[in-house]
Structure formats: structure tokens, C-alpha cells
Write a protein that holds these residues in place. Structure first.
Motif, PDB file in Angstrom:
ATOM      1  N   GLU A   1       2.990   5.882  -2.765  1.00 55.90           N
ATOM      2  CA  GLU A   1       4.160   6.670  -3.165  1.00 55.90           C
ATOM      3  C   GLU A   1       4.190   6.855  -4.684  1.00 55.90           C
ATOM      4  O   GLU A   1       4.498   7.937  -5.186  1.00 55.90           O
ATOM      5  N   ARG A   2       3.848   5.805  -5.409  1.00 55.56           N
ATOM      6  CA  ARG A   2       3.804   5.879  -6.866  1.00 55.56           C
ATOM      7  C   ARG A   2       2.712   6.849  -7.315  1.00 55.56           C
ATOM      8  O   ARG A   2       2.927   7.672  -8.205  1.00 55.56           O
ATOM      9  N   ARG A   3       1.559   6.781  -6.673  1.00 52.90           N
ATOM     10  CA  ARG A   3       0.449   7.685  -7.022  1.00 52.90           C
ATOM     11  C   ARG A   3       0.801   9.130  -6.703  1.00 52.90           C
ATOM     12  O   ARG A   3       0.495  10.035  -7.488  1.00 52.90           O
ATOM     13  N   VAL A   4       1.467   9.362  -5.593  1.00 47.86           N
ATOM     14  CA  VAL A   4       1.901  10.712  -5.234  1.00 47.86           C
ATOM     15  C   VAL A   4       2.878  11.238  -6.285  1.00 47.86           C
ATOM     16  O   VAL A   4       2.773  12.386  -6.735  1.00 47.86           O
TER      17      VAL A   4
ATOM     18  N   ARG B   1       0.840  -1.215   0.000  1.00 45.66           N
ATOM     19  CA  ARG B   1       0.000   0.000   0.000  1.00 45.66           C
ATOM     20  C   ARG B   1       0.865   1.251   0.000  1.00 45.66           C
ATOM     21  O   ARG B   1       0.582   2.216  -0.722  1.00 45.66           O
ATOM     22  N   ILE B   2       1.930   1.241   0.791  1.00 52.30           N
ATOM     23  CA  ILE B   2       2.835   2.401   0.845  1.00 52.30           C
ATOM     24  C   ILE B   2       3.478   2.618  -0.513  1.00 52.30           C
ATOM     25  O   ILE B   2       3.533   3.740  -1.019  1.00 52.30           O
ATOM     26  N   GLU B   3       3.940   1.539  -1.127  1.00 52.38           N
ATOM     27  CA  GLU B   3       4.558   1.652  -2.453  1.00 52.38           C
ATOM     28  C   GLU B   3       3.558   2.193  -3.474  1.00 52.38           C
ATOM     29  O   GLU B   3       3.889   3.057  -4.294  1.00 52.38           O
TER      30      GLU B   3
END
Length: 62
Positions: free
Chosen positions: A12-15, A7-9
Motif C-alpha cells: 500500500e505504501r509503495r502504491v 506485506r499489505i502495508e
């Protein structure tokens, strides 16, 4: 990798994608503002030219 790591990855990709899109939009808006300023300058110059012509006509110019 855990679910949290995934979820964090993903987040981070979406951000990163959103940041890139924001930069692109800012560039586009900046370009539009530059074009608008250029058009405004040309319109002001055209109005000034018309005003000069009208003034010349009012003063008996050719």
C-alpha cells in the motif's frame, strides 16, 4: 501484525509512492507540453514575419 499484514502495508505504501510519482510526472509532462506549444506559437509567428518580409521584398517593398 502478521507477515501478510506487513506485506499489505508495504504494498500500500509503495502504491501510494507510485501514485505520487505518477502525478509528478504528469505535471512535468504537462509543463513540457505547454512550453512546446508556446515555442511552436513563437516559431509560427517568426515564420509568418519572415514570409511577410520576403513577400514585401518580392513586391518591390523597402
Amino acid at each position: 501484525m502478521t507477515d501478510d499484514d506487513d506485506r499489505i502495508e508495504t504494498l500500500e505504501r509503495r502504491v501510494s509512492e507510485l501514485e505520487a510519482a505518477t502525478r509528478a510526472l504528469r505535471g512535468y509532462v504537462g509543463d513540457r507540453r505547454a512550453v512546446a506549444a508556446s515555442v511552436e506559437r513563437r516559431a509560427d509567428a517568426a515564420l509568418a514575419a519572415v514570409d511577410r518580409i520576403e513577400t514585401d521584398d518580392d513586391c518591390g517593398g523597402s
